[in-house]
Design a protein around this motif. Structure first.
Motif, PDB file in Angstrom:
ATOM      1  N   TYR A  20       0.818  -1.213   0.000  1.00  0.00           N
ATOM      2  CA  TYR A  20       0.000   0.000   0.000  1.00  0.00           C
ATOM      3  C   TYR A  20       0.855   1.268   0.000  1.00  0.00           C
ATOM      4  N   GLY A  21       2.121   1.122  -0.412  1.00  0.00           N
ATOM      5  CA  GLY A  21       2.980   2.292  -0.585  1.00  0.00           C
ATOM      6  C   GLY A  21       3.769   2.714   0.630  1.00  0.00           C
ATOM      7  N   LYS A  22       3.671   2.006   1.727  1.00  0.00           N
ATOM      8  CA  LYS A  22       4.461   2.327   2.906  1.00  0.00           C
ATOM      9  C   LYS A  22       5.879   1.793   2.735  1.00  0.00           C
ATOM     10  N   LEU A  68      15.219   4.972  -4.175  1.00  0.00           N
ATOM     11  CA  LEU A  68      14.113   5.685  -4.816  1.00  0.00           C
ATOM     12  C   LEU A  68      13.176   6.320  -3.800  1.00  0.00           C
ATOM     13  N   ASN A  69      13.111   5.718  -2.604  1.00  0.00           N
ATOM     14  CA  ASN A  69      12.249   6.261  -1.549  1.00  0.00           C
ATOM     15  C   ASN A  69      13.020   7.105  -0.535  1.00  0.00           C
ATOM     16  N   HIS A  70      14.274   7.449  -0.893  1.00  0.00           N
ATOM     17  CA  HIS A  70      15.103   8.321  -0.038  1.00  0.00           C
ATOM     18  C   HIS A  70      15.177   7.795   1.395  1.00  0.00           C
ATOM     19  N   SER A  71      15.403   6.503   1.544  1.00  0.00           N
ATOM     20  CA  SER A  71      15.342   5.894   2.878  1.00  0.00           C
ATOM     21  C   SER A  71      16.523   4.963   3.160  1.00  0.00           C
ATOM     22  N   ILE A  72      17.611   5.099   2.413  1.00  0.00           N
ATOM     23  CA  ILE A  72      18.748   4.212   2.633  1.00  0.00           C
ATOM     24  C   ILE A  72      19.321   4.392   4.035  1.00  0.00           C
ATOM     25  N   ARG A  73      19.443   5.618   4.475  1.00  0.00           N
ATOM     26  CA  ARG A  73      20.046   5.885   5.795  1.00  0.00           C
ATOM     27  C   ARG A  73      19.212   5.266   6.918  1.00  0.00           C
ATOM     28  N   ILE A  74      17.914   5.459   6.913  1.00  0.00           N
ATOM     29  CA  ILE A  74      17.078   4.917   7.990  1.00  0.00           C
ATOM     30  C   ILE A  74      16.996   3.396   7.903  1.00  0.00           C
ATOM     31  N   TRP A  75      17.066   2.856   6.691  1.00  0.00           N
ATOM     32  CA  TRP A  75      17.107   1.389   6.515  1.00  0.00           C
ATOM     33  C   TRP A  75      18.327   0.800   7.209  1.00  0.00           C
ATOM     34  N   LEU A  76      19.501   1.344   6.907  1.00  0.00           N
ATOM     35  CA  LEU A  76      20.735   0.811   7.479  1.00  0.00           C
ATOM     36  C   LEU A  76      20.836   1.105   8.973  1.00  0.00           C
ATOM     37  N   ASP A  77      20.406   2.287   9.396  1.00  0.00           N
ATOM     38  CA  ASP A  77      20.438   2.618  10.825  1.00  0.00           C
ATOM     39  C   ASP A  77      19.523   1.689  11.621  1.00  0.00           C
ATOM     40  N   LEU A 122      21.243  -5.395  -4.382  1.00  0.00           N
ATOM     41  CA  LEU A 122      20.968  -4.280  -5.284  1.00  0.00           C
ATOM     42  C   LEU A 122      19.490  -3.897  -5.358  1.00  0.00           C
ATOM     43  N   PRO A 123      18.556  -4.852  -5.421  1.00  0.00           N
ATOM     44  CA  PRO A 123      17.136  -4.450  -5.467  1.00  0.00           C
ATOM     45  C   PRO A 123      16.728  -3.600  -4.266  1.00  0.00           C
ATOM     46  N   TRP A 124      17.287  -3.902  -3.089  1.00  0.00           N
ATOM     47  CA  TRP A 124      16.937  -3.109  -1.906  1.00  0.00           C
ATOM     48  C   TRP A 124      17.597  -1.736  -1.932  1.00  0.00           C
ATOM     49  N   ILE A 125      18.805  -1.651  -2.477  1.00  0.00           N
ATOM     50  CA  ILE A 125      19.446  -0.344  -2.624  1.00  0.00           C
ATOM     51  C   ILE A 125      18.615   0.541  -3.544  1.00  0.00           C
TER      52      ILE A 125
END
Length: 538
Positions: free
Chosen positions: A57-59, A233-242, A225-228
């Motif tokens: 649902y886009g989250k 694309l969702n500008h969330s790499i930093r919060i993902w890794l943190d 790579l798919p997760w990167i």
């Protein structure tokens, strides 16, 4: 030649059916995801489900819906949701597939050592049954359980290359590099088995070539790579890794504050506590047999020194990975089941010796077989039909006994036959659904996902829709701000025992603007809890 191909195909089908049935029966009987159960009330799987549903649902995980497992686990939640939106049949399908693939590759691993042994096929149903009996199985649907198939492939790949003694096989290395990435982005504490892979590839592989070795990191990149791309694309790499790496490393076990001796004692204590639980004793016995089998030379199985060393080191590194934080959550040790099939090797040898003695022929020494493709010839006939019937009858009777024993002693079967309408998830969902459609926003305050989101088919609307374990106090402050701002229409709390009305209502932040509409005493994980539903004052 045509008849031979048909024969092999038919026998492969029989093997596949036995392995599939062996995986299906214990999951059907002992997993709370099974249609036999009214609901899976485990917090963790409901959280995976809520985040996985949110993705569709886009989250974005972590940014919009906070949890601390890896993104591949939420992808499984999305797949399960596409199969069943308000129940656990999707998870049930994933569990059966997981154990089936694990069975297939564990079967192939055992046949590396006993290529002509018909009794090998009957081992894996026992392994699946004992897996479901284990306390590590918990409620069904843990990250550990759903990753067993990767452990099966990893162990087979390593044993295959060592058995063939021909160096690396680029295809096997690439596939395991991909699986390492999947495992890392599911729960990185489970990747100890692949540390031995990396050490072997870098330092000990026969005739190693950079071209072959590089396949492993290439595989990891393929699954990362798919997760990167997704989080980029969702500008969330930093919060993902943190959230997934930093918070898990520094927010749980205080590894850095312990001496080596204290850490080792904690790991041994956690391992002992897991293995000495009543329902884990069969696993303990079989793992001890694995160790003994690796320490005592036996040429008849074809286990080389390098294979024995790798098996022991893989078991050690897997244990260190899952218990390095010093915690003993019941499901952590389930990954040790992946080595349990090797504990059947002595029994397979004894069974084959007995069958050959009954038939009046000499036993076959597997070490004399040089056919590296022998695992592609499943049931090469070397016994009479009557011997096959005897073997099948004994195995079926033993398996039936194992199933009955496991079902009787499983920690989950108490829930079979419980009416859905008596469960707090359904009681609360009925109350929430009676409110206007735009006034049904729910928050789990101060604890984990109890499953009401699942029954409601509701996507959480707040980032901290549950209180995650790390940095709990700060998360509770954020959730309190949601309440003070009046964002949730309903708030779900819980009291750790069967509390009185005064005790369950003693939540300071809720007292003024919310009121208790329903509370339910509920049995889960060996004790009673009080689930409490609050509604915003209108």
């Amino acid at each position: 030649m045509k008849n031979a191909k048909v024969k092999i195909s038919r026998e492969s089908l029989i093997i596949g059916m036995i392995l599939l049935l062996g995986a299906f029966i214990p999951v059907f009987l002992m997993s709370k995801c099974s249609p036999l159960y009214p609901f899976n009330d485990w917090y963790d799987i409901n959280q995976y489900f809520s985040v996985g549903k949110g993705i569709l649902y886009g989250k974005v995980p972590y940014r919009d819906l906070m949890d601390q497992k890896g993104p591949f686990l939420y992808l499984l939640g999305s797949i399960a949701y596409l199969i069943d939106r308000t129940g656990f049949f999707g998870w049930f399908v994933l569990e059966v597939l997981d154990l089936f693939v694990f069975s297939v590759f564990s079967y192939k691993t055992l046949r590396l050592f006993y290529p002509d042994a018909k009794s090998v096929i009957f081992v894996m149903p026992f392994v699946c049954c004992l897996t479901a009996l284990s306390s590590g199985f918990q409620h069904g649907g843990s990250a550990e359980e759903l990753s067993l198939w990767i452990f099966g492939v990893a162990l087979y790949g390593m044993m295959k290359m060592l058995k063939d003694n021909a160096g690396t096989k680029p295809g096997i290395v690439l596939i395991n590099g991909i699986l390492f990435g999947i495992l890392f982005w599911t729960k990185f504490t489970m990747t100890g088995i692949y540390i031995i892979w990396v050490i072997w590839l870098c330092f000990f592989v026969k005739g190693r070539k950079i071209r072959d070795i590089i396949m492993f990191p290439l595989g990891f990149i393929c699954s990362t790579l798919p997760w990167i791309i997704y989080f980029g694309l969702n500008h969330s790499i930093r919060i993902w890794l943190d959230s997934y790496i930093f918070d898990n490393v520094f927010g749980y076990g205080k590894v850095g504050s312990k001496s080596f001796a204290q850490l080792l004692a904690a790991i041994i204590g956690c391992l002992g506590k897991f293995l000495l639980r009543r329902t884990n004793l069969p696993i303990l016995l079989l793992l001890c047999l694995v160790i003994v089998f690796c320490l005592i030379p036996n040429k008849k199985t074809g286990l080389s020194i390098s294979m024995r060393v790798c098996i022991i080191l893989m078991m050690v590194m897997t244990t260190l990975g899952v218990y390095a934080g010093g915690f003993d959550y019941g499901y952590y040790g389930l990954v040790l089941v992946s080595y349990m099939p090797l504990g059947f090797l002595p029994m397979i040898g004894a069974a084959e010796l007995m069958m050959y003695k009954i038939s009046g022929r000499k036993s076959v020494d597997s070490s004399e077989s040089n056919d590296v493709e022998s695992d592609a010839k499943p049931l090469e006939s070397k016994t009479k039909p009557v011997e096959n019937i005897i073997l099948f009858a004994v195995a079926a009777l033993a398996y039936l006994t194992c199933v009955i024993f496991s079902f009787k002693h499983s920690d989950n079967t108490y829930m079979i036959g419980t009416p859905k309408e008596t469960l707090p998830q359904y009681v609360f969902a009925d109350i929430i659904n009676s409110a206007p459609e735009d006034e049904r926003v729910l928050l789990n305050y101060g604890f984990l996902d109890a499953g009401v989101y699942t029954v409601l088919d509701q996507v959480p609307q707040m980032q901290y829709f549950v209180s995650v374990n790390s940095d709990y106090d700060n998360v509770l402050k954020i959730q309190s701000s949601y309440v003070r701002d009046g964002i949730p229409d309903f708030v779900l709390t819980f009291y750790p025992v069967d509390g009185s009305e005064e005790e369950i209502s003693d939540v300071e932040v809720l007292k003024d603007d919310y009121h208790v509409v329903k509370y339910v005493y509920y049995y889960i994980e060996g004790g009673y809890r009080t689930y409490v539903l609050w509604e915003k004052n209108r």
